[in-house]
Design a protein around this motif. Structure first.
Motif, PDB file in Angstrom:
ATOM      1  N   GLY A  40       0.808  -1.411  -0.071  1.00 25.01           N
ATOM      2  CA  GLY A  40      -0.050   0.124   0.166  1.00 25.01           C
ATOM      3  C   GLY A  40       0.848   1.187   0.011  1.00 25.01           C
ATOM      4  O   GLY A  40       0.566   2.209  -0.647  1.00 25.01           O
ATOM      5  N   TYR A  41       1.954   1.308   0.801  1.00 31.08           N
ATOM      6  CA  TYR A  41       2.858   2.432   0.924  1.00 31.08           C
ATOM      7  C   TYR A  41       3.286   2.783  -0.396  1.00 31.08           C
ATOM      8  O   TYR A  41       3.338   3.923  -0.966  1.00 31.08           O
ATOM      9  N   ILE A  42       3.884   1.749  -1.256  1.00 34.98           N
ATOM     10  CA  ILE A  42       4.509   1.851  -2.470  1.00 34.98           C
ATOM     11  C   ILE A  42       3.458   2.444  -3.356  1.00 34.98           C
ATOM     12  O   ILE A  42       3.844   3.337  -4.260  1.00 34.98           O
ATOM     13  N   MET A  43       2.120   2.087  -3.280  1.00 31.97           N
ATOM     14  CA  MET A  43       1.184   2.669  -4.439  1.00 31.97           C
ATOM     15  C   MET A  43       0.779   3.958  -4.002  1.00 31.97           C
ATOM     16  O   MET A  43       0.422   4.754  -4.844  1.00 31.97           O
ATOM     17  N   VAL A  44       1.121   4.465  -2.546  1.00 35.42           N
ATOM     18  CA  VAL A  44       0.609   5.830  -2.361  1.00 35.42           C
ATOM     19  C   VAL A  44       1.756   6.733  -1.580  1.00 35.42           C
ATOM     20  O   VAL A  44       1.179   8.179  -1.665  1.00 35.42           O
ATOM     21  N   PHE A  45       2.751   6.487  -1.726  1.00 36.74           N
ATOM     22  CA  PHE A  45       3.758   7.417  -1.117  1.00 36.74           C
ATOM     23  C   PHE A  45       3.881   8.824  -1.997  1.00 36.74           C
ATOM     24  O   PHE A  45       4.241   9.880  -1.498  1.00 36.74           O
ATOM     25  N   LEU A  57       7.196  13.241   1.817  1.00 39.60           N
ATOM     26  CA  LEU A  57       7.863  11.907   1.887  1.00 39.60           C
ATOM     27  C   LEU A  57       8.142  11.402   0.572  1.00 39.60           C
ATOM     28  O   LEU A  57       8.683  10.551   0.210  1.00 39.60           O
ATOM     29  N   ARG A  58       8.031  12.375  -0.469  1.00 41.69           N
ATOM     30  CA  ARG A  58       8.124  12.000  -2.086  1.00 41.69           C
ATOM     31  C   ARG A  58       9.586  11.412  -2.213  1.00 41.69           C
ATOM     32  O   ARG A  58      10.063  10.345  -3.071  1.00 41.69           O
ATOM     33  N   VAL A  59      10.657  12.152  -1.709  1.00 37.65           N
ATOM     34  CA  VAL A  59      12.087  11.815  -2.198  1.00 37.65           C
ATOM     35  C   VAL A  59      12.504  10.790  -1.041  1.00 37.65           C
ATOM     36  O   VAL A  59      13.388   9.902  -1.624  1.00 37.65           O
ATOM     37  N   ALA A  60      12.205  10.843   0.044  1.00 39.08           N
ATOM     38  CA  ALA A  60      12.829  10.069   1.039  1.00 39.08           C
ATOM     39  C   ALA A  60      12.268   8.519   0.880  1.00 39.08           C
ATOM     40  O   ALA A  60      12.921   7.617   1.223  1.00 39.08           O
ATOM     41  N   SER A  61      11.108   8.430   0.319  1.00 37.16           N
ATOM     42  CA  SER A  61      10.165   6.865   0.368  1.00 37.16           C
ATOM     43  C   SER A  61      11.213   6.192  -0.622  1.00 37.16           C
ATOM     44  O   SER A  61      11.382   4.865  -0.027  1.00 37.16           O
ATOM     45  N   PRO A  62      11.375   6.637  -1.839  1.00 39.71           N
ATOM     46  CA  PRO A  62      12.051   5.503  -2.550  1.00 39.71           C
ATOM     47  C   PRO A  62      13.368   4.992  -2.274  1.00 39.71           C
ATOM     48  O   PRO A  62      13.830   4.000  -2.288  1.00 39.71           O
ATOM     49  N   ILE A  63      14.283   6.037  -1.524  1.00 37.98           N
ATOM     50  CA  ILE A  63      15.509   5.883  -0.893  1.00 37.98           C
ATOM     51  C   ILE A  63      15.091   4.766   0.229  1.00 37.98           C
ATOM     52  O   ILE A  63      16.025   3.781   0.501  1.00 37.98           O
ATOM     53  N   ALA A  64      14.369   5.073   1.178  1.00 35.79           N
ATOM     54  CA  ALA A  64      14.033   4.193   2.133  1.00 35.79           C
ATOM     55  C   ALA A  64      13.310   2.660   1.953  1.00 35.79           C
ATOM     56  O   ALA A  64      13.981   1.861   2.491  1.00 35.79           O
ATOM     57  N   ILE A  65      12.888   2.654   0.672  1.00 39.24           N
ATOM     58  CA  ILE A  65      12.176   1.456   0.229  1.00 39.24           C
ATOM     59  C   ILE A  65      13.778   0.597  -0.308  1.00 39.24           C
ATOM     60  O   ILE A  65      13.818  -0.697  -0.099  1.00 39.24           O
ATOM     61  N   GLY A  66      14.524   1.266  -0.955  1.00 39.53           N
ATOM     62  CA  GLY A  66      15.906   0.788  -1.161  1.00 39.53           C
ATOM     63  C   GLY A  66      16.835   0.242  -0.193  1.00 39.53           C
ATOM     64  O   GLY A  66      17.270  -0.855  -0.144  1.00 39.53           O
ATOM     65  N   VAL A  67      16.843   1.043   0.737  1.00 32.67           N
ATOM     66  CA  VAL A  67      17.260   0.556   2.248  1.00 32.67           C
ATOM     67  C   VAL A  67      16.791  -0.834   3.012  1.00 32.67           C
ATOM     68  O   VAL A  67      17.435  -1.596   3.367  1.00 32.67           O
ATOM     69  N   SER A  68      15.389  -0.786   2.816  1.00 33.02           N
ATOM     70  CA  SER A  68      14.607  -2.003   3.426  1.00 33.02           C
ATOM     71  C   SER A  68      14.980  -3.068   2.487  1.00 33.02           C
ATOM     72  O   SER A  68      15.690  -3.176   1.658  1.00 33.02           O
ATOM     73  N   GLN A  69      13.971  -4.425   3.062  1.00 27.24           N
ATOM     74  CA  GLN A  69      14.422  -5.627   2.525  1.00 27.24           C
ATOM     75  C   GLN A  69      13.358  -6.005   1.330  1.00 27.24           C
ATOM     76  O   GLN A  69      13.361  -7.041   0.809  1.00 27.24           O
ATOM     77  N   MET A  70      12.910  -4.915   0.797  1.00 29.74           N
ATOM     78  CA  MET A  70      11.554  -5.104  -0.334  1.00 29.74           C
ATOM     79  C   MET A  70      12.667  -5.629  -1.438  1.00 29.74           C
ATOM     80  O   MET A  70      13.525  -5.180  -2.157  1.00 29.74           O
ATOM     81  N   PRO A  71      12.295  -6.607  -2.301  1.00 26.72           N
ATOM     82  CA  PRO A  71      12.896  -7.069  -3.398  1.00 26.72           C
ATOM     83  C   PRO A  71      12.562  -6.199  -4.375  1.00 26.72           C
ATOM     84  O   PRO A  71      11.676  -5.568  -4.659  1.00 26.72           O
TER      85      PRO A  71
END
Length: 196
Positions: free
Chosen positions: A92-97, A103-117
């Motif tokens: 849901g977060y990836i669909m709406v960030f 949070l627009r710029v921080a979100s994809p960087i944070a997702i990259g640091v996370s364990q998301m494939p």
């Protein structure tokens, strides 16, 4: 002017969607309403610009976790907030960030640091970019129709719609600049208080 917009409008929407956000996409919808740009071309340009830049930010977070630029980004409050949302609601977060201000710029960087494939982010990123681009393009299209109806269907209605779009862009740019300057001034003021 119209010929210039027809030639370079899609490039502006692509860049604006990637780096600025929704203003360029709304204006693209408005120009589509005036038949200056093709609606499908606006949607594709906005989706591609947003999706590509967010994918590059994701890759930066994934590949350069220890780089000082990424480390500095992870120290921002917005990053911690984004990471919390990612852990609780990853899909849901990836669909709406893109819709969440700040949070627009921080979100994809944070997702990259996370364990998301990577493959999962890529699929959801494309879907999210299309949803976001469609929402703001149609907002501009509807706004353009409202202005067009307000000004009438005469010869000058298109020109007044473009003036309204320009005024909207100027107001958004001023608000963004003021917020940016206030944000920059706040840490400087805090540093001055700490030294005293």
């Amino acid at each position: 002017m119209e010929e210039f917009l027809r030639q370079y409008g899609p490039i502006g929407i692509f860049l604006g969607a990637g780096f600025e956000g929704q203003t360029a996409v709304i204006v693209g919808g408005l120009l589509a309403r005036q038949h200056i740009l093709n609606l499908w071309l606006v949607l594709v340009s906005a989706s591609a610009g947003s999706g590509l830049v967010d994918h590059l930010l994701f890759v930066a977070g994934r590949r350069f976790r220890s780089h000082r630029w990424v480390v500095r980004a992870t120290q921002q409050p917005a990053f911690a907030k984004a990471l919390g949302f990612i852990e609780k609601y990853p899909v849901g977060y990836i669909m709406v960030f893109r819709f969440i201000f700040g949070l627009r710029v921080a979100s994809p960087i944070a997702i990259g640091v996370s364990q998301m494939p990577t493959w999962r982010f890529t699929v959801l990123n494309i879907a999210g970019a299309v949803v976001w681009a469609t929402a703001f393009t149609m907002a501009g299209f509807v706004f353009g129709e409202a202005v067009h109806n307000l000004l009438g269907k005469g010869h000058h209605a298109g020109r007044w719609t473009l003036i309204a779009a320009g005024g909207f862009i100027v107001v958004v740019a001023i608000v963004w600049a003021v917020r940016y300057l206030l944000r920059r001034r706040k840490p400087a003021a805090e540093t001055a208080v700490e030294t005293n």
